[in-house]
Design a protein around this motif. Structure first.
Motif, mmCIF file in Angstrom:
data_model
loop_
_atom_site.group_PDB
_atom_site.id
_atom_site.type_symbol
_atom_site.label_atom_id
_atom_site.label_comp_id
_atom_site.label_asym_id
_atom_site.label_seq_id
_atom_site.Cartn_x
_atom_site.Cartn_y
_atom_site.Cartn_z
ATOM 1 N N TYR A 13 0.828 -1.191 0.000
ATOM 2 C CA TYR A 13 0.000 0.000 0.000
ATOM 3 C C TYR A 13 0.865 1.244 0.000
ATOM 4 N N GLY A 15 0.915 5.808 -1.337
ATOM 5 C CA GLY A 15 0.172 6.965 -1.844
ATOM 6 C C GLY A 15 -0.017 6.917 -3.345
ATOM 7 N N ILE A 16 1.009 6.407 -4.059
ATOM 8 C CA ILE A 16 0.971 6.387 -5.526
ATOM 9 C C ILE A 16 1.410 5.015 -6.025
ATOM 10 N N HIS A 87 -3.670 5.780 -7.562
ATOM 11 C CA HIS A 87 -3.525 5.600 -6.121
ATOM 12 C C HIS A 87 -2.842 4.253 -5.873
#
Length: 457
Positions: A13, A15-16, A87
Motif C-alpha cells: 500500500y 500513496g501512488i 492511487h
C-alpha cells in the motif's frame, strides 16, 4: 516488437502506484482505457501529464489518475511509453495492469524496460547494471559510485582504453599487409609503449575494485568474548536499541545476531556471537561456540570484548590467539567497575592490537570503537567524487582477464614474436573490455544480468 506493461512501484500500500507501458501500441492501449478530464484535448503531447479516469470494459471508473506520455525516441526505452500514476492500493494497480493486458500488452519480464534501453542503444551494459546497483544501494557512497557508473564514467574510461588500442592495431594491420615497408620495428616500439600505458590504467581500475568492494560489501565485524563479557550489551549500545537479550545468566546468546550500521558511508555488518568457553554441558551452546569461532575466522574485523573487572584466565588467552592474523580491536569493558586489567596488562599489550576502554552498559566510549574502525580501514580517505570506482564483481573479472591479455602481449613483444601473433592477445583484450559495455557480450550473460532486476524496471 510487443508492447510490455508492468507495475513499477513496490508491492503493498502506498500513496501512488505507477504502471508503465512501452511499445508501439502503448498510446492505442491507453486511449482505450483512459478518459481525460478535458475530453476535447485528445492530442498526445510528450512529457506532459493528463488528468482523468481509468475505465473498465463496461465504462465503469476504476481510479482517478495522471497519465504521462513519452514519445519515441525520447523515452527511457526509446519506444513510445506511457506511465499511469494511480492511487497506490494493490487492488487498483493490479486492476489497471489487467486492463492493459486485456487490451493488447504483455506482462514485462524482470528488468525488461532497462533491457530495451540497452538493446536500443540508449545506455550500455555497464550503465544498465548501475541502475540495479543504485536501487540496491545500502549507503550513500554506494549510491554515488553507482551514479558515476550510470553517468558513463566507467564506460568512457573503457572506451578511451579501447580507442588507444585500436589506433595501434591499425599500425599492426599495416605492417602485416605491407611487409615491404620497414615499419615493423617502429610499430613494435610504439605498441609496447601503448600497452604499458594501458597496463597501468587497467591496474588502476583493479585497485579501485578494492575500494568498490568495501563500499558495496562493507565490513563484516564479529563481536566475540567469554560469556557475560558484555557482547550483547555492546551490540545494543552500537545499535542504540535493545536488540539482544542481556542477563546475568551465562550463555544467553546461543546463535548469531546480525545487524547493519554505517560508519563514514561504509556498511558494517555487526555480528553478535555466542560466548566462547571451553567447558559446557549444553549441546546447543557448544554448537553456538563453534559457530562463533568460525565467524571470527571469516570476519573482516574481530572485536574481542573482555570484562576488565576480572583477571585474565586461560580461556582469555586462547581467544587472544584467534586475533593473531586478523584485523582486530580489543575492548576492555565495564570500566565503571573496579579494574583488574588494563591496556598495560602484558598479555593484552603483547598482542599488539588497538585497545579501547568502554562501558557498554552505560554506552560510554562507543565512539572510540568507530574511530578505530575508521582508522584501521582508512574509511575517511574513501572519496567517490568523479572517480571510476568498480563495485561490480563481473567487471572485476573482465578487467582481470583483459590485464592478462595485455601482459601476454607485452611478453610476446619482448620475446620477438611475429606481429600477427601479438595481435591475437591484443584482440582478446579488446573483446574482454567490450564485455563491460556490452559490445562483445553473449545473450546468455545479458539475460542473466537482467534477471537480477525487479519487475517494472
Amino acid at each position: 516488437m510487443e508492447t510490455i506493461v508492468a507495475i513499477s512501484t513496490p508491492p503493498g500500500y502506498g500513496g501512488i502506484g505507477i504502471i508503465r507501458l512501452s511499445g508501439k501500441e502503448s498510446f492505442n492501449i491507453i486511449e482505450k482505457i483512459f478518459e481525460p478530464k478535458n475530453k476535447k484535448n485528445k492530442e498526445i503531447e510528450g512529457y506532459k501529464m493528463k488528468y482523468g479516469k481509468i475505465l473498465d470494459s463496461n465504462g465503469k471508473s476504476i481510479d482517478e489518475v495522471l497519465v504521462t506520455y513519452f514519445i519515441s525516441p525520447k523515452s527511457f526505452t526509446t519506444e513510445n511509453m506511457v506511465e499511469i500514476n494511480s492511487h497506490g492500493g494493490p487492488i487498483i494497480v493490479n486492476s489497471i495492469l489487467e486492463l492493459c493486458i486485456e487490451n493488447g500488452a504483455r506482462l514485462a519480464e524482470p528488468g525488461e524496460f532497462t533491457k530495451l534501453a540497452f538493446l536500443n542503444g540508449r545506455i550500455d551494459l555497464a550503465q544498465a547494471e548501475a541502475i540495479i546497483d543504485m536501487i540496491n544501494s545500502k549507503t550513500k557512497k554506494e549510491q554515488e559510485a553507482s551514479m558515476n557508473q550510470l553517468e558513463g564514467k566507467l564506460s568512457n574510461k573503457i572506451k578511451e582504453i579501447q580507442t588507444n588500442i585500436m589506433q595501434k592495431m591499425v599500425d599492426i594491420e599495416a605492417s602485416i599487409d605491407y611487409p615491404e615497408y620497414d615499419i615493423e620495428d617502429v610499430t613494435r616500439n610504439d605498441l609496447k609503449k601503448m600497452l604499458e600505458k594501458v597496463k597501468g590504467e587497467i591496474e588502476e581500475l583493479e585497485k579501485n575494485f578494492e575500494t568498490g568492494k568495501l563500499i558495496r560489501n562493507g565490513i563484516k565485524m564479529a563481536i566475540i568474548g567469554k560469556p557475560n563479557s558484555g557482547k550483547s550489551s555492546l551490540l545494543n549500545a552500537i545499535l542504540n536499541e535493545e536488540r539482544a537479550i542481556v542477563t546475568e545468566v551465562e550463555g544467553t546468546t546461543r546463535d548469531v545476531i546480525e545487524e547493519f550500521i554505517v560508519i563514514e558511508g561504509i556498511p558494517i555488518k555487526v555480528i553478535d556471537t555466542a560466548g566462547i568457553r571451553s567447558e559446557t554441558e549444553d549441546e546447543i551452546e557448544k554448537i553456538g561456540i563453534e559457530k562463533a569461532k568460525k565467524i571470527a575466522r571469516n570476519a573482516d574485523l574481530v572485536v574481542y570484548i573482555i570484562d576488565s573487572s576480572k583477571k585474565l584466565d586461560k580461556e582469555d588467552e586462547q581467544i587472544l590467539e584467534l586475533l593473531n592474523d586478523k584485523n582486530a580491536i580489543i575492548i576492555l569493558n565495564k570500566i565503571d567497575l573496579k579494574q583488574e586489567i588494563s591496556e598495560q596488562t602484558e598479555k593484552i599489550k603483547n598482542i599488539n592490537k588497538p585497545i579501547v576502554k568502554i562501558s557498554a552498559l552505560k554506552k560510554e566510549g562507543i565512539e572510540k570503537i568507530y574511530y578505530q574502525i575508521s582508522k584501521m580501514f582508512n574509511l575517511g580517505e574513501i572519496n567517490i567524487d568523479d572517480s571510476v570506482t568498480i563495485i561490480n564483481e563481473r567487471h572485476k573479472e573482465v578487467i582481470k582477464n583483459a590485464q592478462k591479455n595485455i601482459i601476454d602481449s607485452v611478453n610476446s613483444i619482448d620475446n620477438n614474436f611475429p606481429v600477427d601473433i601479438i595481435q591475437i592477445t591484443i584482440k582478446q583484450a579488446l573483446e574482454e573490455l567490450g564485455k563491460i559495455t556490452g559490445t562483445m557480450v553473449s545473450e546468455e550473460i545479458i539475460n542473466e544480468i537482467f534477471k537480477k532486476f525487479c519487475l517494472g524496471k
